[in-house]
Scaffold this motif. Structure first.
Motif, PDB file in Angstrom:
ATOM      1  N   ALA A   1       2.025   4.340   8.587  1.00 29.64           N
ATOM      2  CA  ALA A   1       3.153   3.526   8.121  1.00 29.64           C
ATOM      3  C   ALA A   1       3.977   2.892   9.243  1.00 29.64           C
ATOM      4  CB  ALA A   1       4.050   4.349   7.194  1.00 29.64           C
ATOM      5  N   PRO A   2       4.269   3.593  10.340  1.00 30.81           N
ATOM      6  CA  PRO A   2       5.106   2.973  11.368  1.00 30.81           C
ATOM      7  C   PRO A   2       4.519   1.696  11.969  1.00 30.81           C
ATOM      8  CG  PRO A   2       5.035   5.335  11.708  1.00 30.81           C
ATOM      9  CD  PRO A   2       4.013   5.013  10.645  1.00 30.81           C
ATOM     10  N   LYS A   3       3.196   1.548  11.916  1.00 26.89           N
ATOM     11  CA  LYS A   3       2.548   0.369  12.494  1.00 26.89           C
ATOM     12  C   LYS A   3       2.084  -0.635  11.441  1.00 26.89           C
ATOM     13  CE  LYS A   3       0.958   2.915  16.530  1.00 26.89           C
ATOM     14  NZ  LYS A   3      -0.186   3.478  17.236  1.00 26.89           N
ATOM     15  N   ASP A   4       2.333  -0.360  10.168  1.00 25.96           N
ATOM     16  CA  ASP A   4       1.854  -1.245   9.102  1.00 25.96           C
ATOM     17  C   ASP A   4       2.984  -1.537   8.123  1.00 25.96           C
ATOM     18  OD1 ASP A   4       0.617  -2.588   7.025  1.00 25.96           O
ATOM     19  OD2 ASP A   4      -1.026  -1.153   6.817  1.00 25.96           O
ATOM     20  N   PRO A   5       3.603  -2.715   8.214  1.00 27.23           N
ATOM     21  CA  PRO A   5       4.707  -3.051   7.316  1.00 27.23           C
ATOM     22  C   PRO A   5       4.278  -3.190   5.851  1.00 27.23           C
ATOM     23  CG  PRO A   5       4.110  -4.943   8.669  1.00 27.23           C
ATOM     24  CD  PRO A   5       3.314  -3.771   9.181  1.00 27.23           C
ATOM     25  N   ALA A   6       2.966  -3.287   5.583  1.00 20.67           N
ATOM     26  CA  ALA A   6       2.494  -3.381   4.200  1.00 20.67           C
ATOM     27  C   ALA A   6       2.510  -2.022   3.503  1.00 20.67           C
ATOM     28  CB  ALA A   6       1.091  -3.987   4.148  1.00 20.67           C
ATOM     29  N   ILE A   7       2.602  -0.940   4.280  1.00 20.89           N
ATOM     30  CA  ILE A   7       2.732   0.397   3.681  1.00 20.89           C
ATOM     31  C   ILE A   7       4.188   0.546   3.256  1.00 20.89           C
ATOM     32  CG2 ILE A   7       2.658   2.890   4.075  1.00 20.89           C
ATOM     33  CD1 ILE A   7       0.280   2.369   5.979  1.00 20.89           C
ATOM     34  N   ILE A   8       4.383   0.658   1.944  1.00 24.38           N
ATOM     35  CA  ILE A   8       5.752   0.677   1.409  1.00 24.38           C
ATOM     36  C   ILE A   8       6.129   2.022   0.800  1.00 24.38           C
ATOM     37  CG2 ILE A   8       5.826  -1.826   1.113  1.00 24.38           C
ATOM     38  CD1 ILE A   8       5.279  -1.357  -1.892  1.00 24.38           C
ATOM     39  N   ALA A   9       5.212   2.995   0.857  1.00 25.85           N
ATOM     40  CA  ALA A   9       5.498   4.342   0.355  1.00 25.85           C
ATOM     41  C   ALA A   9       4.454   5.296   0.924  1.00 25.85           C
ATOM     42  CB  ALA A   9       5.481   4.389  -1.171  1.00 25.85           C
TER      43      ALA A   9
ATOM     44  N   LYS B   1       0.828  -1.207   0.000  1.00 25.46           N
ATOM     45  CA  LYS B   1       0.000   0.000   0.000  1.00 25.46           C
ATOM     46  C   LYS B   1       0.864   1.259   0.000  1.00 25.46           C
ATOM     47  CE  LYS B   1      -1.905  -1.706   3.794  1.00 25.46           C
ATOM     48  NZ  LYS B   1      -2.573  -2.679   4.555  1.00 25.46           N
ATOM     49  N   ILE B   2       0.270   2.318  -0.533  1.00 29.11           N
ATOM     50  CA  ILE B   2       0.777   3.676  -0.364  1.00 29.11           C
ATOM     51  C   ILE B   2      -0.147   4.352   0.639  1.00 29.11           C
ATOM     52  CG2 ILE B   2       1.000   5.959  -1.441  1.00 29.11           C
ATOM     53  CD1 ILE B   2       1.828   4.582  -4.023  1.00 29.11           C
ATOM     54  N   GLU B   3       0.434   5.038   1.616  1.00 33.62           N
ATOM     55  CA  GLU B   3      -0.354   5.807   2.564  1.00 33.62           C
ATOM     56  C   GLU B   3      -0.517   7.229   2.045  1.00 33.62           C
ATOM     57  OE1 GLU B   3      -0.237   7.611   7.107  1.00 33.62           O
ATOM     58  OE2 GLU B   3       1.283   6.142   6.526  1.00 33.62           O
ATOM     59  N   ALA B   4      -1.759   7.657   1.862  1.00 36.05           N
ATOM     60  CA  ALA B   4      -2.051   9.032   1.442  1.00 36.05           C
ATOM     61  C   ALA B   4      -2.139   9.914   2.688  1.00 36.05           C
ATOM     62  CB  ALA B   4      -3.359   9.086   0.664  1.00 36.05           C
TER      63      ALA B   4
ATOM     64  N   ASP C   1      11.459  11.715   8.909  1.00 37.08           N
ATOM     65  CA  ASP C   1      11.557  10.547   9.787  1.00 37.08           C
ATOM     66  C   ASP C   1      10.934   9.291   9.195  1.00 37.08           C
ATOM     67  OD1 ASP C   1      12.808  12.186  11.671  1.00 37.08           O
ATOM     68  OD2 ASP C   1      10.898  12.727  12.604  1.00 37.08           O
ATOM     69  N   THR C   2      11.224   9.008   7.932  1.00 38.60           N
ATOM     70  CA  THR C   2      10.761   7.765   7.325  1.00 38.60           C
ATOM     71  C   THR C   2      11.841   7.251   6.384  1.00 38.60           C
ATOM     72  OG1 THR C   2       9.006   6.652   6.095  1.00 38.60           O
ATOM     73  CG2 THR C   2       9.553   8.886   5.391  1.00 38.60           C
ATOM     74  N   GLY C   3      11.945   5.960   6.316  1.00 35.28           N
ATOM     75  CA  GLY C   3      12.855   5.352   5.356  1.00 35.28           C
ATOM     76  C   GLY C   3      12.134   4.948   4.082  1.00 35.28           C
ATOM     77  N   LEU C   4      10.841   5.259   4.014  1.00 33.27           N
ATOM     78  CA  LEU C   4      10.032   4.879   2.854  1.00 33.27           C
ATOM     79  C   LEU C   4      10.138   5.923   1.751  1.00 33.27           C
ATOM     80  CD1 LEU C   4       6.763   3.749   4.695  1.00 33.27           C
ATOM     81  CD2 LEU C   4       8.623   2.307   3.840  1.00 33.27           C
ATOM     82  N   PRO C   5       9.911   5.504   0.509  1.00 29.43           N
ATOM     83  CA  PRO C   5       9.815   6.493  -0.567  1.00 29.43           C
ATOM     84  C   PRO C   5       8.645   7.443  -0.292  1.00 29.43           C
ATOM     85  CG  PRO C   5       9.894   4.251  -1.456  1.00 29.43           C
ATOM     86  CD  PRO C   5       9.751   4.133   0.028  1.00 29.43           C
ATOM     87  N   VAL C   6       8.839   8.718  -0.568  1.00 28.69           N
ATOM     88  CA  VAL C   6       7.794   9.718  -0.373  1.00 28.69           C
ATOM     89  C   VAL C   6       7.540  10.403  -1.713  1.00 28.69           C
ATOM     90  CG1 VAL C   6       7.124  11.842   0.817  1.00 28.69           C
ATOM     91  CG2 VAL C   6       8.450  10.090   2.037  1.00 28.69           C
ATOM     92  N   PHE C   7       6.272  10.422  -2.114  1.00 33.11           N
ATOM     93  CA  PHE C   7       5.857  11.048  -3.370  1.00 33.11           C
ATOM     94  C   PHE C   7       5.008  12.271  -3.064  1.00 33.11           C
ATOM     95  CE2 PHE C   7       6.290   6.520  -4.270  1.00 33.11           C
ATOM     96  CZ  PHE C   7       7.083   6.532  -5.402  1.00 33.11           C
ATOM     97  N   ASP C   8       5.086  13.256  -3.939  1.00 30.59           N
ATOM     98  CA  ASP C   8       4.130  14.345  -3.882  1.00 30.59           C
ATOM     99  C   ASP C   8       2.779  13.747  -4.257  1.00 30.59           C
ATOM    100  OD1 ASP C   8       2.453  16.509  -5.362  1.00 30.59           O
ATOM    101  OD2 ASP C   8       3.942  17.637  -4.198  1.00 30.59           O
TER     102      ASP C   8
END
Length: 175
Positions: free
Chosen positions: A127-135, A112-115, A144-151
């Motif tokens: 995202a911090p509590k859901d490993p399925a959120i990958i961006a 998932k992407i978190e909007a 404070d995230t190691g995930l890809p961040v998109f506009d």
């Protein structure tokens, strides 16, 4: 789960999920892919009107009503006290396609992407509590995230990310 690739968009109310899903559907469709969607609703909803025959069929007690025309068809299923079906049960009913985009279903394990939007009703990151959120897709800076961040408006980059993540195969070119 399903044979076709599945990818989700999750987030709090007013985080931009629906707008993001519709823009991704349009982008993947423009690229030649056949896309289906699943939307989870937390509230009671009705897609039928009281004055229609199909509504009367359901009110009379039908468990399923298929409504069919030359342009589209719909299958309505009344739970009538049964438990809400799981996502896997719904995905099993989806016709074959290139990609299924899922809106909602915060607690399911598909990628998932978190909007995130500043206008969202809740700003607690999922995202911090859901490993399925990958961006993350946001309308503001995210630290404070190691995930890809998109506009939130960079639909092309997110579509590329999703396609790579689910290993989406290029659509067959027609003749």
């Amino acid at each position: 789960m399903t044979e076709q690739p599945v990818f989700g968009i999750t987030g709090w109310k007013n985080s931009g999920k629906t707008r993001l899903v519709t823009r991704l559907v349009a982008e993947f469709t423009r690229r030649g892919f056949k896309v289906s969607t699943v939307k989870h609703a937390h509230h009671n909803f009705d897609i039928d009107k009281k004055e229609t025959d199909s509504y009367r069929h359901r009110e009379a007690g039908a468990v399923e009503v298929a409504l069919v025309s030359g342009n589209r068809w719909a299958l309505m299923h009344e739970l009538r006290g049964e438990d809400e079906p799981g996502l896997d049960d719904i995905l099993a009913r989806i016709a074959p396609c290139d990609l299924v985009l899922i809106e909602g279903y915060k607690r399911e394990g598909h990628p998932k992407i978190e909007a995130r939007r500043t206008a969202s009703t809740n700003s607690e990151p999922l995202a911090p509590k859901d490993p399925a959120i990958i961006a993350i897709a946001a309308d503001h800076p995210v630290a404070d995230t190691g995930l890809p961040v998109f506009d939130l408006d960079d639909i092309g980059a997110m579509a590329d990310f999703i396609a790579a993540t689910v290993e989406l195969k290029e659509p067959d070119s027609v003749g």
